[in-house]
Every structure is written in C-alpha cells, then in structure tokens.
Motif scaffolding. Structure first.
Motif, mmCIF file in Angstrom:
data_model
loop_
_atom_site.group_PDB
_atom_site.id
_atom_site.type_symbol
_atom_site.label_atom_id
_atom_site.label_comp_id
_atom_site.label_asym_id
_atom_site.label_seq_id
_atom_site.Cartn_x
_atom_site.Cartn_y
_atom_site.Cartn_z
ATOM 1 N N PHE A 91 5.378 5.405 40.223
ATOM 2 C CA PHE A 91 4.139 5.571 39.463
ATOM 3 C C PHE A 91 3.806 7.042 39.200
ATOM 4 O O PHE A 91 3.260 7.383 38.145
ATOM 5 C CB PHE A 91 2.975 4.915 40.205
ATOM 6 N N ASP A 92 4.133 7.928 40.142
ATOM 7 C CA ASP A 92 3.780 9.343 40.003
ATOM 8 C C ASP A 92 4.669 10.081 39.013
ATOM 9 O O ASP A 92 4.370 11.219 38.661
ATOM 10 C CB ASP A 92 3.873 10.054 41.362
ATOM 11 N N ASP A 93 5.769 9.469 38.577
ATOM 12 C CA ASP A 93 6.746 10.213 37.788
ATOM 13 C C ASP A 93 7.106 9.522 36.476
ATOM 14 O O ASP A 93 8.099 9.851 35.850
ATOM 15 C CB ASP A 93 8.019 10.413 38.624
ATOM 16 N N ILE A 94 6.300 8.567 36.050
ATOM 17 C CA ILE A 94 6.649 7.793 34.854
ATOM 18 C C ILE A 94 5.432 7.592 33.962
ATOM 19 O O ILE A 94 4.322 7.352 34.447
ATOM 20 C CB ILE A 94 7.254 6.424 35.252
ATOM 21 N N GLU A 95 5.649 7.716 32.656
ATOM 22 C CA GLU A 95 4.616 7.397 31.668
ATOM 23 C C GLU A 95 5.031 6.182 30.833
ATOM 24 O O GLU A 95 4.206 5.351 30.498
ATOM 25 C CB GLU A 95 4.363 8.593 30.751
ATOM 26 N N GLU A 96 6.318 6.129 30.492
ATOM 27 C CA GLU A 96 6.871 4.996 29.755
ATOM 28 C C GLU A 96 8.223 4.631 30.349
ATOM 29 O O GLU A 96 8.972 5.516 30.774
ATOM 30 C CB GLU A 96 7.039 5.310 28.262
ATOM 31 N N GLY A 97 8.523 3.342 30.366
ATOM 32 C CA GLY A 97 9.805 2.917 30.915
ATOM 33 C C GLY A 97 10.240 1.587 30.329
ATOM 34 O O GLY A 97 9.464 0.888 29.674
ATOM 35 N N VAL A 98 11.511 1.258 30.565
ATOM 36 C CA VAL A 98 12.086 0.002 30.088
ATOM 37 C C VAL A 98 12.577 -0.792 31.290
ATOM 38 O O VAL A 98 13.286 -0.259 32.150
ATOM 39 C CB VAL A 98 13.261 0.264 29.123
ATOM 40 N N ILE A 99 12.164 -2.066 31.364
ATOM 41 C CA ILE A 99 12.630 -2.950 32.430
ATOM 42 C C ILE A 99 13.915 -3.621 31.967
ATOM 43 O O ILE A 99 13.949 -4.255 30.903
ATOM 44 C CB ILE A 99 11.579 -4.026 32.767
ATOM 45 N N ASN A 100 14.974 -3.455 32.754
ATOM 46 C CA ASN A 100 16.281 -4.013 32.410
ATOM 47 C C ASN A 100 16.725 -5.010 33.481
ATOM 48 O O ASN A 100 16.227 -4.981 34.607
ATOM 49 C CB ASN A 100 17.319 -2.899 32.306
ATOM 50 N N LEU A 101 17.702 -5.837 33.127
ATOM 51 C CA LEU A 101 18.273 -6.788 34.086
ATOM 52 C C LEU A 101 19.779 -6.824 33.863
ATOM 53 O O LEU A 101 20.245 -7.268 32.815
ATOM 54 C CB LEU A 101 17.658 -8.175 33.906
ATOM 55 N N GLU A 102 20.522 -6.348 34.856
ATOM 56 C CA GLU A 102 21.980 -6.367 34.812
ATOM 57 C C GLU A 102 22.518 -6.563 36.224
ATOM 58 O O GLU A 102 21.908 -6.103 37.194
ATOM 59 C CB GLU A 102 22.546 -5.049 34.246
ATOM 60 N N ASP A 103 23.655 -7.227 36.339
ATOM 61 C CA ASP A 103 24.313 -7.417 37.640
ATOM 62 C C ASP A 103 23.359 -7.992 38.685
ATOM 63 O O ASP A 103 23.394 -7.614 39.860
ATOM 64 C CB ASP A 103 24.904 -6.095 38.141
ATOM 65 N N GLU A 104 22.491 -8.890 38.220
ATOM 66 C CA GLU A 104 21.559 -9.615 39.086
ATOM 67 C C GLU A 104 20.513 -8.711 39.741
ATOM 68 O O GLU A 104 19.944 -9.078 40.774
ATOM 69 C CB GLU A 104 22.328 -10.386 40.170
ATOM 70 N N VAL A 105 20.248 -7.565 39.172
ATOM 71 C CA VAL A 105 19.163 -6.715 39.661
ATOM 72 C C VAL A 105 18.288 -6.285 38.487
ATOM 73 O O VAL A 105 18.775 -6.080 37.374
ATOM 74 C CB VAL A 105 19.672 -5.451 40.403
ATOM 75 N N ALA A 106 17.002 -6.170 38.752
ATOM 76 C CA ALA A 106 16.067 -5.604 37.776
ATOM 77 C C ALA A 106 15.916 -4.123 38.096
ATOM 78 O O ALA A 106 15.850 -3.729 39.262
ATOM 79 C CB ALA A 106 14.718 -6.314 37.850
ATOM 80 N N PHE A 107 15.870 -3.311 37.057
ATOM 81 C CA PHE A 107 15.713 -1.873 37.262
ATOM 82 C C PHE A 107 15.017 -1.275 36.050
ATOM 83 O O PHE A 107 14.876 -1.927 35.007
ATOM 84 C CB PHE A 107 17.070 -1.196 37.499
ATOM 85 N N ILE A 108 14.589 -0.035 36.173
ATOM 86 C CA ILE A 108 13.912 0.620 35.055
ATOM 87 C C ILE A 108 14.664 1.883 34.642
ATOM 88 O O ILE A 108 15.302 2.550 35.465
ATOM 89 C CB ILE A 108 12.451 0.981 35.402
ATOM 90 N N THR A 109 14.577 2.179 33.368
ATOM 91 C CA THR A 109 15.058 3.443 32.830
ATOM 92 C C THR A 109 13.850 4.156 32.236
ATOM 93 O O THR A 109 13.002 3.528 31.596
ATOM 94 C CB THR A 109 16.131 3.229 31.760
ATOM 95 N N TYR A 110 13.786 5.464 32.449
ATOM 96 C CA TYR A 110 12.614 6.223 32.001
ATOM 97 C C TYR A 110 12.938 7.711 31.996
ATOM 98 O O TYR A 110 13.978 8.148 32.504
ATOM 99 C CB TYR A 110 11.414 5.953 32.915
ATOM 100 N N THR A 111 12.036 8.490 31.426
ATOM 101 C CA THR A 111 12.147 9.950 31.447
ATOM 102 C C THR A 111 11.208 10.487 32.516
ATOM 103 O O THR A 111 10.005 10.204 32.492
ATOM 104 C CB THR A 111 11.785 10.554 30.081
ATOM 105 N N SER A 112 11.746 11.257 33.437
ATOM 106 C CA SER A 112 10.949 11.791 34.539
ATOM 107 C C SER A 112 9.876 12.742 34.028
ATOM 108 O O SER A 112 10.157 13.647 33.234
ATOM 109 C CB SER A 112 11.866 12.534 35.523
ATOM 110 N N VAL A 113 8.646 12.545 34.470
ATOM 111 C CA VAL A 113 7.554 13.458 34.111
ATOM 112 C C VAL A 113 7.799 14.832 34.713
ATOM 113 O O VAL A 113 7.538 15.857 34.084
ATOM 114 C CB VAL A 113 6.209 12.887 34.601
#
Length: 221
Positions: free
Chosen positions: A159-181
């Motif tokens: 939460f402290d390092d993200i303004e916008e992100g994308v929730i992805n699902l691959e290889d049976e895990v959910a993860f996010i991609t984003y640009t570090s603040v």
C-alpha cells in the motif's frame, strides 16, 4: 468647361475614396470574423481532444485521511472477482467482503480500492508498547474470491508504494504488477508469490508425512 471637369474629377476621387474605405472595412471585418471563427474552432477541437475523466467503481468505502490508502487496480486475471477482503497482521482471519453482494469486479475492469489502515496502525502501536515487541510495519494481505469460488491471496500488498497496479493470475498464483512510487521501477510480486506457494506446499507435505508416520507408529504399538 475646365471648372466642370475639375468638379467631375473631384466627385470621382471622393467616390473612389469611399469605395476604398468600404473595401478596407469589409476586409478588416472579414479578417476579424475569420480569426474569431478559427479561434472558436480551435477551442472546440481542444475540448473534443481532452479525454473525459474515467469514472471508476469503488471497492470499500470512499474516504480521506492520512491513514487512508487509495489504489487503482485493474483485473487481468481472466476471471471475475466476486470478493475482496484485506487482513492486517493483527487479525486472525479475513474480515467482511469489501464488494457488495452480487457485485463482480470484471476481467479488464479498473476500480479504486480504498483501505483505512487506522485500526492496523493502532494495533501495531499497542504491540510496540510492549518492551519486547519489535517495531514493525503492519503487513496487509488481500484475499481474492473468484467467480469459480476459488480464492487466492495477494501477500504483503505494498500500500505504501503503489498508486496503480494490475492483478494477474499465472501458475496458480495471483500477483500484481505496478510502478514503484519510491523507485519508479516496474515491479512484480509473482516470484514472491511463487516462493510462498512452494513453501506452503512443502509445509503441507511435511505435515502429511509426519501424520502418516505417527499413525504407522500407533498401529505398530
């Protein structure tokens, strides 16, 4: 006769001067009108080119304050998300769903997530009041429930390092991609989520083997 000719010439000069005056006035007016029309057309074009502000649906409750996080998230999991719950490190389980009943965060949709961390910070401060407790930043995990009734967790959501992100699902895990603040680097939590998944599977295997050994020993006795 000479006098008559001079009068005629004078009249012609006056008439010609008047005609030139009218032409000049028409030219000035025409140029001014053309400039006004061009300026109006330019303003209209600029207004048409300006993108309309995107109105996003909200996850949670819209709020303001120094402890309130607002993150824009895009669902790129390939599934509809029917539940979102945030658990801080002081909680034993996940609280109530932040999506309204019947609401689905659709594939490709963008939404604003609001999260008030006040209670998490207060719980952390209470723990730090204990002399033996280490000063730690609360960890926030987000549980996602999908339209196929499966669940996955976004662990240690930044939460402290993200303004916008994308929730992805691959290889049976959910993860996010984003640009570090903080660093402006492109970030992905996929490797961390895969490591957590592998550790959980190893722990489960070890527990199953220990249970089987205990049962075998009990049967032998």
């Amino acid at each position: 006769i000479s006098i008559g000719r001079r009068k005629m010439k004078k009249r012609k000069v006056v008439a010609l001067s008047a005609l030139i005056g009218v032409l000049c006035a028409f030219t000035v007016f025409g140029c001014s009108s053309q400039e006004d029309t061009t300026e109006e057309a330019s303003q209209e074009t600029q207004q048409e080119e300006e993108p309309e502000e995107e109105e996003l649906k909200i996850i949670g409750t819209e709020a303001e304050g120094e402890n309130v996080y607002k993150v824009i998230l895009e669902n790129n999991t390939g599934k509809g998300i029917t539940g979102v719950a945030v658990k801080d490190s002081s909680m034993d389980g996940y609280p109530e769903d932040m999506l309204a009943e019947g609401d689905t965060f659709a594939q490709g949709e963008r939404r604003e997530l609001y999260y008030d961390s006040t209670s998490a910070l207060e719980a952390q401060a209470a723990q730090e009041a204990d002399a033996d407790a280490a000063a730690l930043t609360p960890q926030y995990d987000i549980q996602l429930t999908f339209d196929d009734e499966s669940t996955l967790v976004l662990t240690a959501f930044p939460f402290d390092d993200i303004e916008e992100g994308v929730i992805n699902l691959e290889d049976e895990v959910a993860f996010i991609t984003y640009t570090s603040v903080a660093t402006k680097d492109n970030m992905s939590t996929k490797e961390a989520e895969l490591a957590i998944k592998a550790q959980a599977e190893a722990d489960a295997q070890a527990a199953a083997e220990a249970q089987a050994a205990a049962e075998a020993q009990a049967a032998a006795e």
